[in-house]
Design a protein around this motif. Structure first.
Motif, short mmCIF file in Angstrom:
data_model
loop_
_atom_site.label_atom_id
_atom_site.label_comp_id
_atom_site.label_asym_id
_atom_site.label_seq_id
_atom_site.Cartn_x
_atom_site.Cartn_y
_atom_site.Cartn_z
N THR A 202 -64.02 17.68 89.25
CA THR A 202 -64.86 18.94 89.52
C THR A 202 -64.26 20.04 88.31
O THR A 202 -63.18 20.37 88.10
CB THR A 202 -64.38 19.64 90.82
N LEU A 203 -65.33 20.40 87.44
CA LEU A 203 -65.02 21.35 86.47
C LEU A 203 -65.62 22.50 86.62
O LEU A 203 -66.87 22.47 86.40
CB LEU A 203 -65.55 20.65 85.08
N SER A 204 -64.97 23.32 86.80
CA SER A 204 -65.52 24.70 87.38
C SER A 204 -64.76 26.01 86.72
O SER A 204 -63.73 25.69 86.00
CB SER A 204 -65.09 24.98 88.85
N ALA A 248 -68.71 28.30 90.21
CA ALA A 248 -67.95 28.85 91.33
C ALA A 248 -66.56 28.97 90.86
O ALA A 248 -65.86 28.32 90.45
CB ALA A 248 -68.19 27.64 92.52
N PRO A 249 -65.96 30.10 91.45
CA PRO A 249 -66.29 30.96 92.63
C PRO A 249 -66.94 32.26 92.28
O PRO A 249 -67.69 32.78 92.86
CB PRO A 249 -65.07 31.19 93.43
N ALA A 254 -72.89 38.47 90.04
CA ALA A 254 -71.95 39.44 90.11
C ALA A 254 -71.43 40.15 88.89
O ALA A 254 -70.65 40.85 88.87
CB ALA A 254 -70.56 38.65 90.95
N GLU A 255 -72.10 39.43 87.79
CA GLU A 255 -71.66 39.93 86.49
C GLU A 255 -72.06 41.47 86.42
O GLU A 255 -73.28 41.76 86.79
CB GLU A 255 -72.11 38.97 85.38
N LYS A 256 -71.55 42.32 85.78
CA LYS A 256 -72.35 43.62 85.24
C LYS A 256 -72.88 43.43 84.12
O LYS A 256 -73.05 42.22 83.51
CB LYS A 256 -70.78 44.70 84.99
N PHE A 286 -74.79 19.10 88.92
CA PHE A 286 -74.67 20.22 87.97
C PHE A 286 -75.07 21.34 88.77
O PHE A 286 -76.44 21.52 89.23
CB PHE A 286 -75.68 20.09 86.80
N THR A 287 -74.44 22.44 89.04
CA THR A 287 -74.81 23.43 90.06
C THR A 287 -74.20 24.73 90.03
O THR A 287 -73.39 25.12 89.04
CB THR A 287 -74.39 22.90 91.60
N ASN A 288 -75.00 25.76 90.31
CA ASN A 288 -74.47 27.32 90.12
C ASN A 288 -74.24 27.51 88.54
O ASN A 288 -72.92 27.99 88.10
CB ASN A 288 -73.27 27.63 90.81
#
Ligand code: CA
Ligand code: CA
Length: 447
Positions: A202-204, A248-249, A254-256, A286-288
């Motif tokens: 899992t590369l997150s 994730a997470p 959520a970025e400005k 591949f997700t998010n």
């Protein structure tokens, strides 16, 4: 949902299929054959890419660290151990690196957590000062330069030194099954080397603490980040198998925004550039993520290379570049694209064929939400090709190129200069792929 026993039987079937394929793969001879003759003797860490399994099977094939001796077989669970196991990027001794649990790339040699502030410390960089220095209202549209840009670059280099893992030739990096193996916040860099396998990880959360403002990127400027979870540059024979890629997470939603543009801390999930060639990307999730996969970094990246196979991957909750394909001969089969918006990641398109890319896309399966349009699944600059049949959109056979071309002036070309022959496991019906791939892709499946 499949029942647990159903999933187990699927897993078992998959494992048997892989073992059988490994025997076939070794059929050409070599010492590996003796071991592979008894398929049970070949564990996951020593498996080579099966014969004909996409472009990475071409020529010498892809064996990673299969020939590693015991002195070059490592089990690691910290960043410092991983760095040590990788050794020198120029040492081509075959090696197997088993990753146990999750390694946080943003830690120091003693395991202490490092923050963005730690990397900025001593460089003079601060976001507030950077924003003040390069506000387009006062600085204009030229590229940032001067003390704050220098400080940003210095801080970025400090983080890069910590989170970029240079993978040498003849290496297998694999997550130990059952340990939730992966790398958080890291970037695996495969640069100018041959024969690398990345599996079951899992590369997150690959995040750049120091995005750069580029006022000339697009009409309104963009914030750009430096790190892909996996970056291939001039790399050959690479097999990326059964991994999960995710922001994730921390999601882009959520970025400005600064200067009216999203402060983008993520770059690619897997970027295949700078003349990379002979790559198979298989059974990943591949997700998010926004800019998921670049093949070719520019329209002049490299001719005669960038040959990539993508099969049995799940792309879910990704915005674009699945992939963005340039120049090369690229084969996409039996992938599942779920274009439902997930965690704020709203899909723009799936496949972009540009700079004369020669894309064959067949027997893939798209899931579109209500109101989704088949005409929006492709993208292009008018020079790229896409051919291939058997693609399903919500269960219906659909000619994606015809749908796209009917709605766009820059037409996608409908002939290619090659016919794929390295097509192991190609299924000529995409109908059941969403169910099948739900339990046979991503990290944590191999056991
Ligand atoms: Ca970028
Ligand atoms: Ca990149």
């Amino acid at each position: 949902m499949a029942s647990a026993s159903h999933r187990r039987s699927l897993r078992k079937r998959r494992a048997l299929a892989v073992s059988a394929a490994a025997v076939v793969a070794a059929g050409a001879g070599a010492g590996v054959l003796a071991m592979n003759a008894n398929a049970e003797a070949v564990d996951l860490y020593h498996q080579a890419l099966p014969a004909k399994d996409g472009w990475a099977a071409s020529g010498t094939g892809t064996t990673g660290g299969a020939k590693a001796d015991s002195a070059h077989t490592f089990t690691v669970s910290t960043r410092a151990q991983l760095v040590k196991a990788l050794g020198s990027a120029s040492d081509a001794t075959p090696r197997i690196i088993k990753i146990k649990g999750t390694i946080d790339a943003n830690t120091d040699d003693s395991g202490k957590k490092l923050t963005c502030a730690d990397y900025a410390s001593g460089t003079g960089y601060s976001l507030a000062a950077y924003l003040k220095a390069y506000d387009p209202a006062t600085w204009g549209k030229k590229a940032p330069s001067g003390p704050q840009e220098n400080a940003r670059a210095a801080a970025q280099a400090k983080q890069g030194k910590n989170i970029v893992f240079k993978v040498p030739a003849n290496t297998t990096l694999m997550g130990v099954p059952g340990t939730g193996a992966g790398i958080k916040g890291g970037s695996l860099q495969v640069k100018g080397v041959d024969n690398v396998i990345v599996r079951n990880l899992t590369l997150s959360a690959t995040e750049d603490c120091f995005p750069q403002w580029d006022p000339t990127d697009g009409s309104s400027g963009e914030w750009n980040s430096a790190y892909d979870s996996v970056t291939l540059r001039g790399a050959t024979h690479v097999w990326i198998d059964h991994n999960t890629f995710s922001d994730a997470p921390f999601f882009d939603s959520a970025e400005k925004s600064y200067f009216g543009r999203k402060y983008q801390i993520h770059d690619g999930a897997v970027d295949i550039t700078n003349g990379s060639d002979l790559v198979t990307v298989e059974r990943n999730q591949f997700t998010n993520h926004d800019k998921t996969m670049l093949i070719g970094s520019s329209d002049t990246d490299s001719t005669g290379k960038l040959r990539v196979t993508l099969h049995h991957n799940v792309w879910k909750g990704i915005v674009q570049r699945a992939p963005l394909a340039r120049i090369g001969q690229i084969h996409l089969y039996n992938n599942v694209y779920d274009t439902t918006t997930l965690n704020g990641y709203a899909p723009k398109y799936s496949i972009d064929s540009r700079a004369k890319a020669q894309v064959v896309a067949e027997h893939n399966h798209w899931i579109l939400p209500a109101g989704g349009k088949a005409a929006k699944l492709l993208s292009g600059d008018g020079t790229g090709s896409v051919v291939g049949s058997g693609n399903l959109v919500n269960g219906t056979q659909t000619d994606l190129v015809a749908a796209y071309n009917a709605a766009n002036s820059k037409k996608i070309k409908t002939t290619v200069n090659w016919t794929p022959s390295l097509t192991a496991g190609l299924q000529t019906s995409a109908k059941n792929l969403p169910t099948e791939l739900a339990s046979t892709t991503g990290a944590g499946v191999l056991s």
